[in-house]
Design an enzyme around this catalytic site. Structure first.
Site, PDB file in Angstrom:
ATOM      1  N   LEU A 193       0.868  -1.175   0.000  1.00  0.00           N
ATOM      2  CA  LEU A 193       0.000   0.000   0.000  1.00  0.00           C
ATOM      3  C   LEU A 193       0.903   1.222   0.000  1.00  0.00           C
ATOM      4  O   LEU A 193       1.973   1.209   0.626  1.00  0.00           O
ATOM      5  CB  LEU A 193      -0.894   0.038   1.250  1.00  0.00           C
ATOM      6  CG  LEU A 193      -1.925  -1.073   1.423  1.00  0.00           C
ATOM      7  CD1 LEU A 193      -2.643  -0.924   2.765  1.00  0.00           C
ATOM      8  CD2 LEU A 193      -2.921  -1.074   0.286  1.00  0.00           C
ATOM      9  N   ASP A 194       0.478   2.281  -0.659  1.00  0.00           N
ATOM     10  CA  ASP A 194       1.253   3.518  -0.657  1.00  0.00           C
ATOM     11  C   ASP A 194       1.386   4.055   0.766  1.00  0.00           C
ATOM     12  O   ASP A 194       0.512   3.842   1.610  1.00  0.00           O
ATOM     13  CB  ASP A 194       0.570   4.585  -1.521  1.00  0.00           C
ATOM     14  CG  ASP A 194       0.613   4.268  -3.006  1.00  0.00           C
ATOM     15  OD1 ASP A 194       1.432   3.422  -3.417  1.00  0.00           O
ATOM     16  OD2 ASP A 194      -0.185   4.868  -3.757  1.00  0.00           O
ATOM     17  N   ARG A 195       2.461   4.761   1.013  1.00  0.00           N
ATOM     18  CA  ARG A 195       2.752   5.286   2.348  1.00  0.00           C
ATOM     19  C   ARG A 195       1.589   6.076   2.955  1.00  0.00           C
ATOM     20  O   ARG A 195       1.259   5.867   4.123  1.00  0.00           O
ATOM     21  CB  ARG A 195       4.019   6.135   2.290  1.00  0.00           C
ATOM     22  CG  ARG A 195       4.466   6.633   3.632  1.00  0.00           C
ATOM     23  CD  ARG A 195       5.758   7.415   3.525  1.00  0.00           C
ATOM     24  NE  ARG A 195       6.349   7.529   4.851  1.00  0.00           N
ATOM     25  CZ  ARG A 195       7.634   7.619   5.092  1.00  0.00           C
ATOM     26  NH1 ARG A 195       8.503   7.626   4.105  1.00  0.00           N
ATOM     27  NH2 ARG A 195       8.088   7.722   6.311  1.00  0.00           N
TER      28      ARG A 195
ATOM     29  N   HIS B 112      -1.078   3.955  -8.204  1.00  0.00           N
ATOM     30  CA  HIS B 112      -1.948   5.089  -7.875  1.00  0.00           C
ATOM     31  C   HIS B 112      -3.307   5.030  -8.586  1.00  0.00           C
ATOM     32  O   HIS B 112      -3.928   6.061  -8.818  1.00  0.00           O
ATOM     33  CB  HIS B 112      -1.270   6.411  -8.203  1.00  0.00           C
ATOM     34  CG  HIS B 112      -0.062   6.696  -7.377  1.00  0.00           C
ATOM     35  ND1 HIS B 112       0.848   7.663  -7.708  1.00  0.00           N
ATOM     36  CD2 HIS B 112       0.413   6.140  -6.233  1.00  0.00           C
ATOM     37  CE1 HIS B 112       1.824   7.707  -6.815  1.00  0.00           C
ATOM     38  NE2 HIS B 112       1.571   6.773  -5.906  1.00  0.00           N
TER      39      HIS B 112
ATOM     40  N   VAL C  86      -1.532   5.803   2.653  1.00  0.00           N
ATOM     41  CA  VAL C  86      -2.776   5.041   2.684  1.00  0.00           C
ATOM     42  C   VAL C  86      -2.792   4.134   3.916  1.00  0.00           C
ATOM     43  O   VAL C  86      -1.783   3.526   4.253  1.00  0.00           O
ATOM     44  CB  VAL C  86      -2.912   4.179   1.399  1.00  0.00           C
ATOM     45  CG1 VAL C  86      -4.137   3.295   1.440  1.00  0.00           C
ATOM     46  CG2 VAL C  86      -2.925   5.075   0.168  1.00  0.00           C
TER      47      VAL C  86
END
Length: 187
Positions: A57-59, A153, A61
């Site tokens: 997961l993106d930072r 993204h 999120v």
């Protein structure tokens, strides 16, 4: 990091917004290393602890992250993600009144750290998701998102493309902040 599930094969935790899933050049704390340290203490393990990373997961999120505790579990989970048999559901807060339901199909091209919707399919990847607006209040829609694909993204780009940027996502056009410089996105 909160432990949600633990057995001989799986280690499932809640990732807070702002934390890395795996280490990078910053040297900041990350979920993978914290998970290994937790298991080392929990099971009094000498030496290195195996923990397989099968998705990220993106930072900015928050959400649920599943790790594999064995190489067999890692292979099987990776196969499930690749074959798209894992259900990926997200909640997001987006600007404006999103449609009650929707199905977005776009082609995304990535240039360095930013993805965008493009018409030219030759150097792009198919991105597909469905969503349902759960609530609309005060200029913000709470949407439930089901990903059919998992592109860089993807949710951020596709919602910004239809004029509904995620709260806190200034990279893709948000005009509204979200606490702690995070995104209003939970996996």
């Amino acid at each position: 990091m909160d432990v949600l599930y633990l057995d001989n094969h799986l280690f499932v935790v809640r990732k807070p917004a702002g934390m890395l899933v795996q280490g990078d050049h910053t040297g900041d704390d990350n979920l993978l290393d914290l998970g290994k340290a937790f298991l080392k203490v929990e099971f009094n393990k000498p030496g290195n602890v195996f923990l397989g990373l099968v998705h990220r997961l993106d930072r900015p999120v928050s959400g649920v992250v599943a790790f594999a505790r064995t190489s067999t579990a890692a292979r099987r989970l990776s196969d499930q993600f690749r074959e798209r048999t894992v259900e990926k559901r997200y909640w997001a807060l987006v600007q404006g009144k999103a449609p009650k339901t929707g199905h977005l199909v776009n082609y995304l091209a990535r240039r360095q750290s930013k993805s965008r919707v493009v018409d030219d399919k030759t150097r792009a990847q198919l991105a597909e998701l469905s969503f349902e607006r759960l609530v609309y209040a005060d200029g913000v829609s709470w949407v439930s998102v089901d990903l059919a694909t998992g592109r860089h993204h993807q949710i951020r780009v596709q919602f910004a493309h239809i004029g509904h940027a995620l709260l806190g996502d200034f990279k893709f056009g948000s005009r509204k902040p979200f606490p702690k410089r995070s995104l209003a996105l939970h996996a």
